[in-house]
Write a protein that holds these residues in place. Structure first.
Motif, short mmCIF file in Angstrom:
data_model
loop_
_atom_site.label_atom_id
_atom_site.label_comp_id
_atom_site.label_asym_id
_atom_site.label_seq_id
_atom_site.Cartn_x
_atom_site.Cartn_y
_atom_site.Cartn_z
N LEU A 4 56.68 -6.31 -3.52
CA LEU A 4 57.65 -5.54 -4.27
C LEU A 4 58.30 -4.44 -3.43
CD1 LEU A 4 55.39 -4.98 -7.40
CD2 LEU A 4 57.24 -6.64 -7.21
N TRP A 5 59.56 -4.14 -3.81
CA TRP A 5 60.25 -2.97 -3.26
C TRP A 5 59.73 -1.75 -4.00
CZ3 TRP A 5 62.58 -4.18 1.03
CH2 TRP A 5 63.23 -5.40 1.17
N ASP A 6 60.00 -0.56 -3.44
CA ASP A 6 59.52 0.70 -4.02
C ASP A 6 59.98 0.91 -5.45
OD1 ASP A 6 58.16 1.33 -1.72
OD2 ASP A 6 59.74 2.63 -0.92
N ASP A 7 61.23 0.58 -5.78
CA ASP A 7 61.71 0.81 -7.14
C ASP A 7 60.97 -0.07 -8.15
OD1 ASP A 7 62.96 -1.51 -6.20
OD2 ASP A 7 64.88 -1.06 -7.12
N SER A 8 60.60 -1.27 -7.76
CA SER A 8 59.83 -2.15 -8.64
C SER A 8 58.42 -1.61 -8.84
CB SER A 8 59.76 -3.56 -8.06
OG SER A 8 61.05 -4.10 -7.91
N GLY A 13 54.69 1.18 -12.54
CA GLY A 13 53.67 2.22 -12.57
C GLY A 13 52.44 1.83 -11.77
N ALA A 14 52.65 1.11 -10.67
CA ALA A 14 51.55 0.61 -9.86
C ALA A 14 50.80 1.74 -9.17
CB ALA A 14 52.07 -0.38 -8.83
N SER A 15 49.51 1.62 -9.13
CA SER A 15 48.67 2.60 -8.44
C SER A 15 48.77 2.38 -6.93
CB SER A 15 47.22 2.42 -8.89
OG SER A 15 46.37 3.15 -8.06
N ARG A 30 52.58 -5.03 -0.81
CA ARG A 30 51.87 -6.06 -1.58
C ARG A 30 51.06 -5.33 -2.65
NH1 ARG A 30 50.99 -10.92 0.32
NH2 ARG A 30 51.14 -10.16 2.45
N TRP A 31 51.25 -5.73 -3.90
CA TRP A 31 50.55 -5.11 -5.01
C TRP A 31 49.59 -6.12 -5.63
CZ3 TRP A 31 51.68 -5.63 -10.60
CH2 TRP A 31 50.94 -4.73 -11.37
N GLN A 32 48.34 -5.74 -5.71
CA GLN A 32 47.34 -6.57 -6.38
C GLN A 32 46.81 -5.77 -7.54
OE1 GLN A 32 46.13 -9.80 -5.59
NE2 GLN A 32 45.17 -9.57 -7.58
N ASN A 33 47.05 -6.24 -8.75
CA ASN A 33 46.57 -5.55 -9.93
C ASN A 33 45.14 -5.99 -10.18
OD1 ASN A 33 46.10 -4.34 -12.35
ND2 ASN A 33 47.90 -5.14 -13.38
N SER A 34 44.20 -5.13 -9.88
CA SER A 34 42.78 -5.49 -9.98
C SER A 34 42.35 -5.78 -11.42
CB SER A 34 41.92 -4.38 -9.38
OG SER A 34 42.18 -3.15 -10.02
#
Length: 139
Positions: A4-8, A13-15, A30-34
């Motif tokens: 994801l880009w920063d705005d996404s 509301g990603a940690s 890379r965002w991994q929602n645990s």
């Protein structure tokens, strides 16, 4: 996970503890929602495939549109978004085209035109839910 880009990332509301760099050539993370790392452990029937397209208008509109695709459009849309490791491998390309054709015959493929505005996400969600219920959105 998602790239994801920063705005996404802000919109979700990603940690920051769930963020890792993708690669040196991009500012994406890379965002991994645990909480949802095991999204679904059982097989599910695929109800639709939505090919995402941004609305062409610069006007701020919260309206999402879903369009039916003709069979040829559906197959070519899937081909466009398919990832290919080696575009010179003709046999792999043939198998991929056959597979995508088979998918398009079994699963409705539609175009989902989304406004270029995060505030429209709830309208996009509503449009998809209405489409999945085979109803029309109220005007």
């Amino acid at each position: 996970g998602l790239r994801l880009w920063d705005d996404s990332i802000r919109a979700l509301g990603a940690s920051s503890r769930n963020l890792k760099p993708v690669a040196q050539y991009t500012t994406k993370s890379r965002w991994q929602n645990s909480r949802h790392s095991d999204f679904c452990s059982t097989k599910r029937k695929l109800a639709r495939i939505y090919l995402l397209e941004r609305a062409r208008s610069n006007k701020r509109s919260a309206r999402a549109l879903i369009e039916e695709l003709a069979p040829g459009e559906a197959i070519m849309g899937l081909v466009q978004v398919a990832y290919r490791l080696d575009i010179t491998d003709r046999e792999m390309m043939r198998r991929q085209f056959q597979f995508l054709s088979s998918v398009a015959e079994r699963v409705p493929v539609k175009r989902l035109i989304v406004p270029n505005d995060f505030s429209a996400l709830s309208a996009v969600r509503l449009a998809v839910l209405y489409d999945l219920s085979n109803r029309s959105l109220p005007c």
